[in-house]
Design a protein around this motif. Structure first.
Motif, PDB file in Angstrom:
ATOM      1  N   ALA A 179     -31.912  17.053   2.131  1.00  0.00           N
ATOM      2  CA  ALA A 179     -31.130  15.812   2.181  1.00  0.00           C
ATOM      3  C   ALA A 179     -31.268  15.626   0.780  1.00  0.00           C
ATOM      4  O   ALA A 179     -32.662  15.943   0.016  1.00  0.00           O
ATOM      5  CB  ALA A 179     -32.423  14.788   3.100  1.00  0.00           C
ATOM      6  N   LEU A 180     -31.228  13.996   0.071  1.00  0.00           N
ATOM      7  CA  LEU A 180     -30.848  14.292  -0.849  1.00  0.00           C
ATOM      8  C   LEU A 180     -32.163  13.265  -0.914  1.00  0.00           C
ATOM      9  O   LEU A 180     -32.545  12.089  -0.134  1.00  0.00           O
ATOM     10  CB  LEU A 180     -29.801  13.134  -0.975  1.00  0.00           C
ATOM     11  CG  LEU A 180     -29.564  13.043  -2.298  1.00  0.00           C
ATOM     12  CD1 LEU A 180     -28.560  14.479  -3.266  1.00  0.00           C
ATOM     13  CD2 LEU A 180     -27.793  11.985  -2.668  1.00  0.00           C
ATOM     14  N   THR A 181     -32.825  13.361  -2.367  1.00  0.00           N
ATOM     15  CA  THR A 181     -33.928  12.790  -1.987  1.00  0.00           C
ATOM     16  C   THR A 181     -33.343  11.513  -3.331  1.00  0.00           C
ATOM     17  O   THR A 181     -32.441  11.080  -3.488  1.00  0.00           O
ATOM     18  CB  THR A 181     -35.326  13.148  -3.649  1.00  0.00           C
ATOM     19  OG1 THR A 181     -34.809  13.439  -4.183  1.00  0.00           O
ATOM     20  CG2 THR A 181     -35.266  14.321  -2.237  1.00  0.00           C
ATOM     21  N   ASP A 182     -34.390  10.643  -3.538  1.00  0.00           N
ATOM     22  CA  ASP A 182     -34.059   9.422  -4.343  1.00  0.00           C
ATOM     23  C   ASP A 182     -33.608   9.445  -5.743  1.00  0.00           C
ATOM     24  O   ASP A 182     -32.776   9.223  -6.326  1.00  0.00           O
ATOM     25  CB  ASP A 182     -35.118   8.554  -4.212  1.00  0.00           C
ATOM     26  CG  ASP A 182     -35.367   7.734  -2.689  1.00  0.00           C
ATOM     27  OD1 ASP A 182     -34.598   7.168  -2.197  1.00  0.00           O
ATOM     28  OD2 ASP A 182     -37.027   7.105  -2.465  1.00  0.00           O
ATOM     29  N   ALA A 183     -34.459  10.501  -5.912  1.00  0.00           N
ATOM     30  CA  ALA A 183     -33.907  11.394  -7.796  1.00  0.00           C
ATOM     31  C   ALA A 183     -32.353  11.715  -7.689  1.00  0.00           C
ATOM     32  O   ALA A 183     -32.025  11.969  -8.632  1.00  0.00           O
ATOM     33  CB  ALA A 183     -34.900  12.173  -8.183  1.00  0.00           C
ATOM     34  N   GLY A 184     -32.218  12.198  -6.473  1.00  0.00           N
ATOM     35  CA  GLY A 184     -30.930  12.969  -6.286  1.00  0.00           C
ATOM     36  C   GLY A 184     -29.450  11.894  -6.400  1.00  0.00           C
ATOM     37  O   GLY A 184     -28.653  12.092  -6.607  1.00  0.00           O
ATOM     38  N   ARG A 185     -30.271  10.655  -5.752  1.00  0.00           N
ATOM     39  CA  ARG A 185     -29.134   9.742  -5.204  1.00  0.00           C
ATOM     40  C   ARG A 185     -29.177   9.065  -6.622  1.00  0.00           C
ATOM     41  O   ARG A 185     -27.858   8.695  -7.688  1.00  0.00           O
ATOM     42  CB  ARG A 185     -29.788   8.264  -4.023  1.00  0.00           C
ATOM     43  CG  ARG A 185     -29.387   8.910  -3.090  1.00  0.00           C
ATOM     44  CD  ARG A 185     -29.822   7.504  -2.096  1.00  0.00           C
ATOM     45  NE  ARG A 185     -29.874   8.114  -0.622  1.00  0.00           N
ATOM     46  CZ  ARG A 185     -30.869   9.117   0.114  1.00  0.00           C
ATOM     47  NH1 ARG A 185     -31.983   9.136  -1.089  1.00  0.00           N
ATOM     48  NH2 ARG A 185     -30.574   9.269   1.457  1.00  0.00           N
ATOM     49  N   GLU A 186     -30.388   8.471  -7.440  1.00  0.00           N
ATOM     50  CA  GLU A 186     -30.188   8.139  -8.812  1.00  0.00           C
ATOM     51  C   GLU A 186     -29.412   9.234  -9.797  1.00  0.00           C
ATOM     52  O   GLU A 186     -28.220   9.374 -10.441  1.00  0.00           O
ATOM     53  CB  GLU A 186     -30.951   8.145  -9.162  1.00  0.00           C
ATOM     54  CG  GLU A 186     -32.268   7.135  -8.802  1.00  0.00           C
ATOM     55  CD  GLU A 186     -33.528   7.321  -8.554  1.00  0.00           C
ATOM     56  OE1 GLU A 186     -34.271   8.448 -10.474  1.00  0.00           O
ATOM     57  OE2 GLU A 186     -34.455   6.349  -8.214  1.00  0.00           O
ATOM     58  N   GLU A 187     -28.683  10.588  -9.352  1.00  0.00           N
ATOM     59  CA  GLU A 187     -28.754  11.874 -10.345  1.00  0.00           C
ATOM     60  C   GLU A 187     -27.508  11.422 -10.192  1.00  0.00           C
ATOM     61  O   GLU A 187     -26.433  11.445 -10.978  1.00  0.00           O
ATOM     62  CB  GLU A 187     -29.465  12.698 -10.358  1.00  0.00           C
ATOM     63  CG  GLU A 187     -28.863  13.825 -11.383  1.00  0.00           C
ATOM     64  CD  GLU A 187     -28.683  13.832 -12.515  1.00  0.00           C
ATOM     65  OE1 GLU A 187     -27.974  14.495 -13.667  1.00  0.00           O
ATOM     66  OE2 GLU A 187     -29.781  12.796 -12.661  1.00  0.00           O
ATOM     67  N   LEU A 188     -27.070  11.857  -8.706  1.00  0.00           N
ATOM     68  CA  LEU A 188     -25.724  11.802  -8.616  1.00  0.00           C
ATOM     69  C   LEU A 188     -24.782   9.641  -8.964  1.00  0.00           C
ATOM     70  O   LEU A 188     -23.520  10.042  -9.760  1.00  0.00           O
ATOM     71  CB  LEU A 188     -25.523  11.497  -6.669  1.00  0.00           C
ATOM     72  CG  LEU A 188     -24.106  11.038  -6.535  1.00  0.00           C
ATOM     73  CD1 LEU A 188     -23.154  12.184  -7.056  1.00  0.00           C
ATOM     74  CD2 LEU A 188     -24.143  10.448  -4.989  1.00  0.00           C
ATOM     75  N   VAL A 189     -25.402   9.020  -8.939  1.00  0.00           N
ATOM     76  CA  VAL A 189     -24.844   7.866  -9.717  1.00  0.00           C
ATOM     77  C   VAL A 189     -24.692   7.675 -10.820  1.00  0.00           C
ATOM     78  O   VAL A 189     -23.424   7.938 -11.915  1.00  0.00           O
ATOM     79  CB  VAL A 189     -26.130   6.427  -9.471  1.00  0.00           C
ATOM     80  CG1 VAL A 189     -25.206   5.489 -10.442  1.00  0.00           C
ATOM     81  CG2 VAL A 189     -25.858   6.435  -7.652  1.00  0.00           C
ATOM     82  N   ARG A 190     -25.910   8.419 -11.781  1.00  0.00           N
ATOM     83  CA  ARG A 190     -26.207   8.707 -13.461  1.00  0.00           C
ATOM     84  C   ARG A 190     -24.701   9.367 -13.410  1.00  0.00           C
ATOM     85  O   ARG A 190     -23.918   8.909 -14.630  1.00  0.00           O
ATOM     86  CB  ARG A 190     -27.216   9.273 -13.692  1.00  0.00           C
ATOM     87  CG  ARG A 190     -27.132   9.736 -15.360  1.00  0.00           C
ATOM     88  CD  ARG A 190     -28.220   9.586 -15.239  1.00  0.00           C
ATOM     89  NE  ARG A 190     -28.448  11.754 -14.995  1.00  0.00           N
ATOM     90  CZ  ARG A 190     -27.366  12.474 -15.899  1.00  0.00           C
ATOM     91  NH1 ARG A 190     -26.361  11.970 -16.838  1.00  0.00           N
ATOM     92  NH2 ARG A 190     -27.253  13.968 -15.884  1.00  0.00           N
TER      93      ARG A 190
END
Length: 200
Positions: free
Chosen positions: A79-90
């Motif tokens: 699963a995507l972590t919160d840090a992963g979501r932030e990196e995806l958006v960045r």
């Protein structure tokens, strides 16, 4: 972990896929290949598993559960972590904002089109145009089917972009063929014309 492990171009599609839902690497590979011919050509099983390991080590993915289906080995669902979501958006924001010069094999080859000679160039470009039209027609059909099946347009917007690029390439190829046939595209002198004479 080497920084280059997190520079792999498949990272963005992997993070984007996991934004939709958690899944295991085998299903990621199948889905990424299904969605894109470019991914089908570029992603190997080993590359994907190494990428998932790097993303997990970076804290952008986390193992969620292990699944078993029949006699198949257990598969870890990520699963995507919160840090992963932030990196995806960045990454998305940076890549959409900033145009990059992306080198393609065709761009490299077309720089030496003159080596084919006028007739060879027309023949090669005509064949490319034919193949592009076939592929574009198939891609248009698949896009229409997806939209008719209720897939939100935003989920296939990359297919629209790819079709726009393909149509622009077809138009360019057709225009160069026209210029070669009419003689309005000046033929090179020097090394390329000497090469053409050797082949004659």
């Amino acid at each position: 972990m080497p920084r280059r492990a997190l520079d792999n171009p498949i990272i963005l599609p992997v993070l984007g896929l996991l934004l939709e839902q958690p899944t295991h690497p085998h299903q990621m590979l199948t889905e990424l290949r299904r969605r894109s011919d470019a991914h089908a050509a570029a992603i190997t099983r080993g590359t994907l598993y190494n990428t998932v390991a790097a993303l997990t080590q970076a804290g952008w993915l986390a193992p969620l559960e292990r699944q078993r289906s029949g006699n198949r080995p257990e598969r870890t669902v990520y699963a995507l972590t919160d840090a992963g979501r932030e990196e995806l958006v960045r990454r998305l924001d940076a890549q959409i904002r900033t145009p990059q010069r992306e080198f393609s094999r065709f761009l490299g080859a077309v720089a030496y089109l003159g080596a084919l000679g006028p007739d060879g160039a027309v023949e090669a470009l005509t064949e490319r145009g034919r193949r592009l039209r076939q592929r574009t027609a198939e891609d248009e059909r698949r896009l229409e089917e997806a939209l008719a099946a209720g897939v939100p347009r935003m989920h296939v917007i990359e297919a629209e972009y790819a079709l726009s690029l393909a149509r622009a390439e077809i138009a360019w190829v057709d225009s160069v063929i026209g210029e070669l046939r009419s003689g309005t595209l000046p033929w090179p002198t020097g090394a390329m014309s000497e090469l053409e004479e050797e082949d004659a």
